[in-house]
Write a protein that holds these residues in place. Structure first.
Motif, PDB file in Angstrom:
ATOM      1  N   SER A  80       0.833  -1.212   0.000  1.00 20.53           N
ATOM      2  CA  SER A  80       0.000   0.000   0.000  1.00 20.53           C
ATOM      3  C   SER A  80       0.868   1.263   0.000  1.00 20.53           C
ATOM      4  O   SER A  80       0.522   2.259  -0.642  1.00 20.53           O
ATOM      5  CB  SER A  80      -0.938  -0.001   1.207  1.00 20.53           C
ATOM      6  OG  SER A  80      -0.168  -0.037   2.372  1.00 20.53           O
ATOM      7  N   MET A  83       2.064   1.835  -3.537  1.00 23.60           N
ATOM      8  CA  MET A  83       0.975   2.350  -4.381  1.00 23.60           C
ATOM      9  C   MET A  83       0.776   3.842  -4.134  1.00 23.60           C
ATOM     10  O   MET A  83       0.543   4.614  -5.059  1.00 23.60           O
ATOM     11  CB  MET A  83      -0.330   1.591  -4.097  1.00 23.60           C
ATOM     12  CG  MET A  83      -0.397   0.215  -4.721  1.00 23.60           C
ATOM     13  SD  MET A  83      -0.078   0.175  -6.490  1.00 23.60           S
ATOM     14  CE  MET A  83      -1.598   0.854  -7.113  1.00 23.60           C
ATOM     15  N   GLU A  87       0.999   6.958  -6.710  1.00 25.19           N
ATOM     16  CA  GLU A  87      -0.171   7.790  -7.035  1.00 25.19           C
ATOM     17  C   GLU A  87      -0.065   9.218  -6.492  1.00 25.19           C
ATOM     18  O   GLU A  87      -0.481  10.165  -7.155  1.00 25.19           O
ATOM     19  CB  GLU A  87      -1.436   7.100  -6.519  1.00 25.19           C
ATOM     20  CG  GLU A  87      -1.828   5.954  -7.442  1.00 25.19           C
ATOM     21  CD  GLU A  87      -2.758   4.956  -6.803  1.00 25.19           C
ATOM     22  OE1 GLU A  87      -3.206   5.205  -5.652  1.00 25.19           O
ATOM     23  OE2 GLU A  87      -3.031   3.920  -7.432  1.00 25.19           O
ATOM     24  N   GLY A 113      -2.334  -4.434  -6.558  1.00 25.18           N
ATOM     25  CA  GLY A 113      -2.061  -3.251  -7.386  1.00 25.18           C
ATOM     26  C   GLY A 113      -0.634  -3.271  -7.904  1.00 25.18           C
ATOM     27  O   GLY A 113       0.231  -3.947  -7.322  1.00 25.18           O
ATOM     28  N   ASN A 114      -0.395  -2.522  -8.998  1.00 26.58           N
ATOM     29  CA  ASN A 114       0.945  -2.510  -9.567  1.00 26.58           C
ATOM     30  C   ASN A 114       1.589  -1.133  -9.480  1.00 26.58           C
ATOM     31  O   ASN A 114       1.268  -0.240 -10.249  1.00 26.58           O
ATOM     32  CB  ASN A 114       0.883  -2.967 -11.037  1.00 26.58           C
ATOM     33  CG  ASN A 114       2.243  -2.872 -11.697  1.00 26.58           C
ATOM     34  OD1 ASN A 114       3.275  -2.852 -11.018  1.00 26.58           O
ATOM     35  ND2 ASN A 114       2.246  -2.787 -13.011  1.00 26.58           N
TER      36      ASN A 114
END
Lengths: 172, 141
Positions: A80, A83, A87, A113-114
């Motif tokens: 997380s 990510m 982002e 997620g990538n």
């Protein structure tokens, strides 16, 4: 004086020995690759796009290189944070999949997620040793192809904000 | 009592000879298995093979409790053995291999500490202490 002098010298040596033994931090990992150019490597890329991931891909002003594996429990905890770095902070993150199966990697990316731009498949862990890896996860800050910082273990939000991001900002 | 001993002793002798036979056969099997194991690190020269043996004994398995690479089955130890093998095949010297490892894993990876500014006190202390004590108790009385 002649009788006491040897004991004084002995005591001085003992004090030096004590200082050497008790005032060094044995948990601190010695790592001399900081400031050096990253090792040359070329690994098959597990993501779409280019076929290989090599050291030249890390010539950006600044990027993160994360060594991880889908079988590694701690990597799930830091997923997380990575990510969020992608982002919120828009820092390019590259991955090295350490001794992993490509299918497992793809399943893992779908689930968590990538955050990665490219993922190198280090099947036998050979490139990881060139980086001096102990285990997964480990994260490197790389600026213009040079290793600036190495973080061993889970990268959490606090470590990112207090240690890694200030460094990254300098090179951005 | 004597009669009992006469009956029991041959039995004991037979049992002990059986044990010896078992032990000898198992040793035989063990050596046979050992011989049949393929050589994982083949070298063209015996000098390189010896260098490899020596290096893996002098390099610490960094994720184990005080074991060298030769003794350890840890995955990282196996990878480091492979790395050392590749470097020997690539004609790198022992000094180059050690410096490669020390750069990445620190001097801790060497089982025999180097003599330098960080370790000189550890090396010198015993000799200095012995000399000082001899001086104190035998020379200055």
């Amino acid at each position: 004086m002649k009788k006491v002098a040897p004991f004084i010298i002995l005591f001085a040596f003992l004090a030096l020995l004590g200082r050497t033994l008790f005032y060094t931090n044995p948990d601190k990992l010695s790592y001399s690759l900081i400031g050096e150019t990253i090792p040359n490597f070329q690994l098959p890329n597990l993501l779409f796009g280019q076929k290989f991931f090599n050291n030249k891909d890390l010539n950006n002003p600044v990027s993160l290189l994360n060594v991880w594996a889908s079988w590694c429990y701690a990597c799930k905890i830091e997923a997380s944070t990575l990510m969020q770095i992608k982002e919120k902070y828009h820092i390019p993150i590259y991955g090295i999949a350490y001794k992993d199966a490509p299918n497992e990697v793809k399943t893992w990316l779908k689930k968590y997620g990538n955050p990665y731009q490219l993922i190198g498949d280090d099947k036998n862990g050979n490139i990881a040793i060139d980086f001096g890896i102990y285990g997964t996860p480990e994260t490197f800050v790389i600026a213009q192809g040079k290793i600036i910082y190495r973080h061993v273990g889970v990268l959490d939000q606090k470590t990112w904000e207090t240690i890694l991001y200030p460094l990254v900002k300098k090179y951005e | 009592m004597n009669k009992l001993l006469l009956v029991v002793s041959p039995c004991i002798r037979r049992i002990s000879s059986l044990w010896i036979l078992c032990a000898l056969t198992s040793i035989g099997f063990a050596t046979e298995i050992q011989q049949k194991q393929p050589n994982l690190y083949p070298f063209n020269s015996t000098i390189d093979a010896k260098r490899f043996e020596l290096l893996i004994q002098e390099i610490r398995c960094i994720v184990c409790q005080n074991q060298n690479l030769a003794e350890s089955n840890a995955s990282l130890a196996n990878d480091l053995r492979n790395k050392i093998y590749q470097m020997i095949i690539a004609k790198q010297s022992n000094a180059e291999i050690k410096s490669y490892l020390v750069k990445r894993y620190g001097e801790f990876i060497l089982l025999r500490p180097l003599f330098n500014i960080k370790t000189y006190i550890l090396w010198l202390f015993p000799f200095v202490a012995i000399i000082l004590l001899i001086y104190r108790f035998y020379v200055v009385r």
